[in-house]
Design an enzyme around this catalytic site. Structure first.
Site, PDB file in Angstrom:
ATOM      1  N   HIS A  71       0.843  -1.200   0.000  1.00  0.00           N
ATOM      2  CA  HIS A  71       0.000   0.000   0.000  1.00  0.00           C
ATOM      3  C   HIS A  71       0.879   1.250   0.000  1.00  0.00           C
ATOM      4  CE1 HIS A  71      -4.196  -1.571   1.330  1.00  0.00           C
ATOM      5  NE2 HIS A  71      -3.596  -2.405   0.506  1.00  0.00           N
ATOM      6  N   TYR A 199      -9.638   5.560   7.390  1.00  0.00           N
ATOM      7  CA  TYR A 199      -9.907   5.837   8.804  1.00  0.00           C
ATOM      8  C   TYR A 199     -10.892   7.002   8.829  1.00  0.00           C
ATOM      9  CZ  TYR A 199      -5.497   3.334   9.867  1.00  0.00           C
ATOM     10  OH  TYR A 199      -4.483   2.402   9.982  1.00  0.00           O
ATOM     11  N   PRO A 291      -4.947   0.735  18.453  1.00  0.00           N
ATOM     12  CA  PRO A 291      -4.623   0.222  17.117  1.00  0.00           C
ATOM     13  C   PRO A 291      -4.680   1.253  15.985  1.00  0.00           C
ATOM     14  CG  PRO A 291      -6.762  -0.584  17.851  1.00  0.00           C
ATOM     15  CD  PRO A 291      -6.168   0.138  19.004  1.00  0.00           C
ATOM     16  N   LYS A 295       0.489   0.155  14.899  1.00  0.00           N
ATOM     17  CA  LYS A 295       1.877   0.099  15.363  1.00  0.00           C
ATOM     18  C   LYS A 295       2.230  -1.101  16.242  1.00  0.00           C
ATOM     19  CE  LYS A 295       3.489   3.605  13.381  1.00  0.00           C
ATOM     20  NZ  LYS A 295       3.407   2.968  12.074  1.00  0.00           N
ATOM     21  N   TYR A 383       3.480   6.761   9.991  1.00  0.00           N
ATOM     22  CA  TYR A 383       2.671   5.589   9.610  1.00  0.00           C
ATOM     23  C   TYR A 383       3.536   4.525   8.936  1.00  0.00           C
ATOM     24  CZ  TYR A 383      -1.541   3.031   8.261  1.00  0.00           C
ATOM     25  OH  TYR A 383      -2.518   2.070   8.140  1.00  0.00           O
TER      26      TYR A 383
HETATM   27  P1  RFL Z   1       0.839 -11.333  21.657  1.00  0.00           P
HETATM   28  O1  RFL Z   1       0.472 -11.445  20.210  1.00  0.00           O
HETATM   29  O2  RFL Z   1      -0.214 -10.991  22.618  1.00  0.00           O
HETATM   30  O3  RFL Z   1       1.509 -12.722  22.061  1.00  0.00           O
HETATM   31  C1  RFL Z   1       1.785 -13.031  23.400  1.00  0.00           C
HETATM   32  C2  RFL Z   1       1.811 -14.543  23.544  1.00  0.00           C
HETATM   33  O4  RFL Z   1       2.116 -14.867  24.893  1.00  0.00           O
HETATM   34  C3  RFL Z   1       1.241 -15.899  25.318  1.00  0.00           C
HETATM   35  N1  RFL Z   1       1.098 -15.886  26.766  1.00  0.00           N
HETATM   36  C4  RFL Z   1       1.699 -16.773  27.578  1.00  0.00           C
HETATM   37  N2  RFL Z   1       2.542 -17.763  27.323  1.00  0.00           N
HETATM   38  C5  RFL Z   1       2.966 -18.503  28.391  1.00  0.00           C
HETATM   39  N3  RFL Z   1       2.534 -18.288  29.670  1.00  0.00           N
HETATM   40  C6  RFL Z   1       1.682 -17.299  29.956  1.00  0.00           C
HETATM   41  N4  RFL Z   1       1.235 -17.095  31.200  1.00  0.00           N
HETATM   42  C7  RFL Z   1       1.230 -16.468  28.889  1.00  0.00           C
HETATM   43  N5  RFL Z   1       0.393 -15.405  28.803  1.00  0.00           N
HETATM   44  C8  RFL Z   1       0.331 -15.055  27.515  1.00  0.00           C
HETATM   45  C9  RFL Z   1      -0.056 -15.593  24.596  1.00  0.00           C
HETATM   46  O5  RFL Z   1      -0.907 -16.722  24.513  1.00  0.00           O
HETATM   47  C10 RFL Z   1       0.459 -15.138  23.229  1.00  0.00           C
HETATM   48  O6  RFL Z   1       0.591 -16.211  22.325  1.00  0.00           O
HETATM   49  O7  RFL Z   1       2.023 -10.293  21.877  1.00  0.00           O
HETATM   50  P2  RFL Z   1       3.281  -9.921  20.953  1.00  0.00           P
HETATM   51  O8  RFL Z   1       3.945 -11.158  20.425  1.00  0.00           O
HETATM   52  O9  RFL Z   1       4.031  -8.911  21.713  1.00  0.00           O
HETATM   53  O10 RFL Z   1       2.633  -9.231  19.654  1.00  0.00           O
HETATM   54  C11 RFL Z   1       1.973  -8.008  19.752  1.00  0.00           C
HETATM   55  C12 RFL Z   1       0.841  -7.931  18.738  1.00  0.00           C
HETATM   56  O11 RFL Z   1       0.038  -9.085  18.836  1.00  0.00           O
HETATM   57  C13 RFL Z   1      -0.029  -6.669  18.931  1.00  0.00           C
HETATM   58  O12 RFL Z   1       0.763  -5.556  19.272  1.00  0.00           O
HETATM   59  C14 RFL Z   1      -0.821  -6.317  17.667  1.00  0.00           C
HETATM   60  O13 RFL Z   1      -1.749  -7.322  17.359  1.00  0.00           O
HETATM   61  C15 RFL Z   1      -1.543  -4.985  17.843  1.00  0.00           C
HETATM   62  N6  RFL Z   1      -2.388  -4.651  16.690  1.00  0.00           N
HETATM   63  C16 RFL Z   1      -1.841  -4.127  15.531  1.00  0.00           C
HETATM   64  N7  RFL Z   1      -0.498  -3.987  15.393  1.00  0.00           N
HETATM   65  C17 RFL Z   1       0.044  -3.552  14.212  1.00  0.00           C
HETATM   66  O14 RFL Z   1       1.279  -3.416  14.127  1.00  0.00           O
HETATM   67  N8  RFL Z   1      -0.736  -3.241  13.115  1.00  0.00           N
HETATM   68  C18 RFL Z   1      -2.093  -3.373  13.164  1.00  0.00           C
HETATM   69  O15 RFL Z   1      -2.737  -3.153  12.137  1.00  0.00           O
HETATM   70  C19 RFL Z   1      -2.706  -3.802  14.409  1.00  0.00           C
HETATM   71  N9  RFL Z   1      -4.027  -3.947  14.521  1.00  0.00           N
HETATM   72  C20 RFL Z   1      -3.777  -4.833  16.785  1.00  0.00           C
HETATM   73  C21 RFL Z   1      -4.580  -4.455  15.669  1.00  0.00           C
HETATM   74  C22 RFL Z   1      -4.359  -5.380  17.929  1.00  0.00           C
HETATM   75  C23 RFL Z   1      -5.724  -5.542  17.982  1.00  0.00           C
HETATM   76  N10 RFL Z   1      -6.249  -6.134  19.163  1.00  0.00           N
HETATM   77  C24 RFL Z   1      -7.218  -7.145  19.173  1.00  0.00           C
HETATM   78  C25 RFL Z   1      -5.608  -5.896  20.425  1.00  0.00           C
HETATM   79  C26 RFL Z   1      -5.937  -4.605  15.716  1.00  0.00           C
HETATM   80  C27 RFL Z   1      -6.532  -5.119  16.885  1.00  0.00           C
HETATM   81  C28 RFL Z   1      -8.032  -5.211  16.894  1.00  0.00           C
HETATM   82  C1  PHB Z   2      -6.444  -4.285  10.553  1.00  0.00           C
HETATM   83  O1  PHB Z   2      -6.496  -4.530   9.319  1.00  0.00           O
HETATM   84  O2  PHB Z   2      -6.772  -5.121  11.387  1.00  0.00           O
HETATM   85  C2  PHB Z   2      -5.967  -2.951  11.000  1.00  0.00           C
HETATM   86  C3  PHB Z   2      -5.467  -2.057  10.066  1.00  0.00           C
HETATM   87  C4  PHB Z   2      -5.038  -0.804  10.484  1.00  0.00           C
HETATM   88  C5  PHB Z   2      -5.115  -0.456  11.813  1.00  0.00           C
HETATM   89  C6  PHB Z   2      -5.597  -1.357  12.742  1.00  0.00           C
HETATM   90  C7  PHB Z   2      -6.042  -2.610  12.334  1.00  0.00           C
HETATM   91  O3  PHB Z   2      -4.710   0.778  12.193  1.00  0.00           O
END
Ligand code: RFL
Ligand code: PHB
Length: 388
Positions: A71, A199, A291, A295, A383
């Site tokens: 993108h 957005y 989110p 990031k 971004y």
């Molecule tokens: P995770 O992915 O939460 O993984 C942590 C792992 O640790 C395990 N765990 C344990 N393991 C052993 N013992 C325990 N007691 C434990 N407790 C937990 C968990 O089961 C899991 O497998 O953290 P990590 O690896 O630091 O990764 C971070 C990302 O997952 C997170 O920052 C992103 O998903 C945030 N996020 C976005 N980030 C982006 O860069 N671009 C995006 O577009 C974006 N969109 C989003 C998002 C997060 C969202 N939600 C649901 C919070 C959109 C959403 C809706």
């Molecule tokens: C997504 O596709 O899940 C997504 C994209 C951009 C964001 C957050 C989530 O800023």
């Protein structure tokens, strides 16, 4: 005994494990959930260069290259108007749309062939003696208690994991901001309404049109935290998206049954320092961003890059300074992404406490962005991802 015990097999833990294996550093990963559970979590969708580069360096980017969508820009919508932020023209870079689930799957599939050992369904993981040079981790599996002795522990266990809590309150500080709404997300096998992300700040609230592929869409609307997912049948979400995203986008929305629906609370959070004794924290274990800036996953990737550099220097060259410097290096990038995510959240959402003045400030800021290359450049360079 292992050199590094990694807690958590999300993207941070698996990326770090593979990077360390590639450098010949011994490590073991402990994960509380099953592989299917980890892959069932629908999260991030937008990858910065730092994340793509790490996958390339590991030689695990074949599918990302083939299926990821490049993108060159994204859009901010204000009522009727779309303000396009031309990332490519303003920064020379781009982002790649590729689901966190897919990235995690690529990392998981490579564990067997590359000899990265992950223990799934490890219960009651607990950290011990993290202040010392000989920490250890205990966990339960198959009715038995196991002990892992390690030189270094890396907490990649997300916001709710035990690692951060192993650092005494007297040593660390929490910086936190909660938001009075969450994002209700819907994933559906329908073509996206626009070829780039939108957005939107509408008087009824925030909306985001995103995607996973040309045939799979991901949309969000913000909802009060009191809202229950049962009160949001698919049609209600599609109706709300059609209003908030504006008439042009609405005309191109294809509706379809939800493959997944969930509400995620929004939070800004930083724990500092990100190292204590022999324990390092990476990713959501140390910080959360709302989110809006896309990031979270990318910050996890930059932490992991710095941690892998520090641990390689330590185990290969006996360089303990690299480990001492990890926290400051990681936090410098974390704070800038926190600022960007917070400011974009502030700009694009309606806060219940806001009055006409705050609303006028949002309108003025969006108007300024629409007319200023300097403002667009600032947004674009954040971004696309700040340098590592
Ligand atoms: P995770 O992915 O939460 O993984 C942590 C792992 O640790 C395990 N765990 C344990 N393991 C052993 N013992 C325990 N007691 C434990 N407790 C937990 C968990 O089961 C899991 O497998 O953290 P990590 O690896 O630091 O990764 C971070 C990302 O997952 C997170 O920052 C992103 O998903 C945030 N996020 C976005 N980030 C982006 O860069 N671009 C995006 O577009 C974006 N969109 C989003 C998002 C997060 C969202 N939600 C649901 C919070 C959109 C959403 C809706
Ligand atoms: C997504 O596709 O899940 C997504 C994209 C951009 C964001 C957050 C989530 O800023």
């Amino acid at each position: 005994m292992t050199q590094v015990c990694i807690i958590g097999a999300g993207p941070a833990g698996l990326l770090l494990g593979h990077l360390l294996r590639a450098e010949g550093v011994d490590c073991l990963v402990l994960e509380r959930q099953s592989p299917d559970y980890v892959l069932g979590r629908i999260r991030a969708g937008v990858l910065e260069r730092v994340t793509v580069d790490l996958m390339e360096r590991l030689g695990l980017d074949a599918r990302l290259k083939a299926e990821g969508l490049v993108h060159d820009g994204f859009n901010l919508a204000d009522g009727e108007r779309l303000i396009r932020i031309d990332i490519a023209a303003l920064t020379g870079g781009h982002v790649v749309v590729y689901g966190q689930t897919e990235l995690t799957k690529d990392l998981m599939d490579a564990c067997g062939p590359r000899g990265l050992e992950v223990v799934y369904e490890a219960a009651n993981v607990a950290l011990h003696d993290v202040e010392s040079d000989a920490p250890h981790v205990t966990y339960e599996k198959d009715g038995r208690l196991h002990r892992v002795d390690a030189r270094i522990i890396v907490g990649c266990d997300g916001f709710h994991g035990p690692s951060r809590k192993a650092i005494p309150a007297s040593v660390g500080k929490n910086y936190e901001r909660e938001y009075p709404f969450g994002w209700l997300g819907i994933l559906a096998d329908v073509p996206p309404c626009n070829h780039e992300l939108i957005y939107a700040n509408h008087e009824r609230g925030f909306a985001l049109a995103s995607m996973r592929s040309h045939t799979r869409s991901r949309y969000y609307v913000d909802v009060p935290l009191t809202e229950k997912i049962e009160d949001w049948p698919d049609e209600r979400i599609w109706d709300e998206l059609s209003i908030r995203l504006g008439p042009d986008a609405a005309a191109h929305i294809t509706r379809g049954p939800a493959l997944e629906k969930s509400i995620a609370p929004l939070r800004s959070f930083v724990f500092a320092p990100m190292r204590h004794g022999s324990l390092l924290l990476c990713g959501d274990a140390a910080h959360i961003v709302p989110p809006t800036g896309a990031k979270g996953l990318n910050l996890a990737a930059s932490d992991v890059l710095y941690a892998a550099q520090a641990l390689t220097a330590f185990f290969k060259r006996n360089d303990a300074d690299a480990i001492s410097g990890y926290s400051d290096k990681a936090l410098a990038r974390v704070w800038k992404s926190e600022r960007f995510s917070w400011s974009l959240t502030r700009l694009m959402h309606r806060f219940p406490e806001d009055g006409p003045f705050e609303r006028a400030m949002q309108v003025a800021e969006l108007d300024y962005i629409a007319s200023s290359v300097a403002a667009q450049t600032s947004i674009a360079e954040n971004y696309v991802g700040l340098p590592v």
